[in-house]
Design a protein around this motif. Structure first.
Motif, PDB file in Angstrom:
ATOM      1  N   VAL A 122       0.454  -0.718   0.155  1.00 11.43           N
ATOM      2  CA  VAL A 122       0.111   0.000   0.228  1.00 11.43           C
ATOM      3  C   VAL A 122       0.784   1.121  -0.295  1.00 11.43           C
ATOM      4  N   ALA A 150      -4.921   5.209   4.700  1.00 13.49           N
ATOM      5  CA  ALA A 150      -3.499   3.534   4.060  1.00 13.49           C
ATOM      6  C   ALA A 150      -3.940   3.057   5.198  1.00 13.49           C
ATOM      7  N   ARG A 158      -4.870  -0.984   4.560  1.00 15.44           N
ATOM      8  CA  ARG A 158      -3.996  -2.200   4.719  1.00 15.44           C
ATOM      9  C   ARG A 158      -5.545  -3.406   5.569  1.00 15.44           C
ATOM     10  N   ILE A 165       3.109  -0.219   3.886  1.00 17.53           N
ATOM     11  CA  ILE A 165       2.368   0.687   4.322  1.00 17.53           C
ATOM     12  C   ILE A 165       3.847   1.729   3.766  1.00 17.53           C
ATOM     13  N   LEU A 211      -2.641   0.467  -4.477  1.00 19.22           N
ATOM     14  CA  LEU A 211      -2.560  -0.855  -3.916  1.00 19.22           C
ATOM     15  C   LEU A 211      -1.713  -1.361  -4.874  1.00 19.22           C
TER      16      LEU A 211
END
Length: 219
Positions: free
Chosen positions: A167, A176, A180, A194, A212
């Motif tokens: 992500v 984010a 996730r 992330i 993504l």
């Protein structure tokens, strides 16, 4: 620059497997091929294997991650090179942006579309296609719907087993984290990361990018 990076590796007697930024978005792949030809004249017994990822940002990074995993498992450089060619079109990129100004500056949307989209709160959903080009796929109204669309596309195309999911964002960490969590609950990947987007891609997307990256049956 390629020669400056590659040559010290060749001088140590090591071979190179390089995962390159999409030829559909940049001329760097062709530049890497030119550097390869120059270096092979000097180091004819070396292997310099250049893979056009047909990917960008962490789509390219996802391939590099799997190449490193393959190496750790003992895969030869030749087999790893072929694995990358065989699987590069399984790397899915889905992303949205919050501000159309930056896509307008980069020529991805027209000035009129940027003004109208901003007025109507329209958010584009984009991906990288099989030719490595950046393609708008749909337009949705509102930020929440745009981020949900990324997850929807993952549900439609993701392979059942996900080793790693990435992500990526610019200045929207809370969103984010929520994305996730949704991916983790639905797909249970072994790892999920992330990260911030890099400055070059970020300059073309502006704050509010959400992206993504995962392995899919098709892009």
């Amino acid at each position: 620059d390629y020669i400056n990076v590659f040559e010290p590796i060749l001088q140590k007697g090591e071979d190179i497997l390089y995962v390159c930024f999409s030829s559909g978005l940049s001329g760097t792949y062709n530049t890497a091929l030119l550097a390869r030809e120059d270096l092979l004249e000097k180091y004819p017994d070396s292997k310099i294997m250049i893979v056009d990822s047909l990917a960008a940002s962490l789509g390219e990074g996802l391939l590099a991650y799997y190449a490193a995993q393959n190496r750790e498992k003992g895969m030869s450089i030749d087999d790893n090179y072929q694995w990358l060619l065989d699987h590069r079109l399984n790397t899915a990129h889905w992303f949205t942006v919050d501000d159309l100004t930056y896509l307008k500056r980069g020529g991805r949307v027209s000035p009129a579309a940027a003004v109208l989209g901003t007025m109507l709160n329209i958010k584009p959903v984009l991906h990288v296609d099989n030719s490595g080009h950046l393609i708008p796929v749909e337009k949705v109204r509102g930020r929440k719907a745009a981020v949900q669309s990324l997850f929807k596309h993952m549900e439609q195309t993701a392979l059942p087993q996900q080793e790693v999911v990435l992500v990526c964002h610019t200045c929207c960490e809370k969103e984010a984290e929520a994305l996730r969590d949704a991916v983790e609950t639905r797909f249970h990947p072994k790892e999920i990361f992330i990260t911030d987007v890099g400055p070059i891609i970020g300059a073309h997307t502006g704050p509010g990018l959400m992206a993504l990256f995962f392995l899919a049956d098709h892009r």
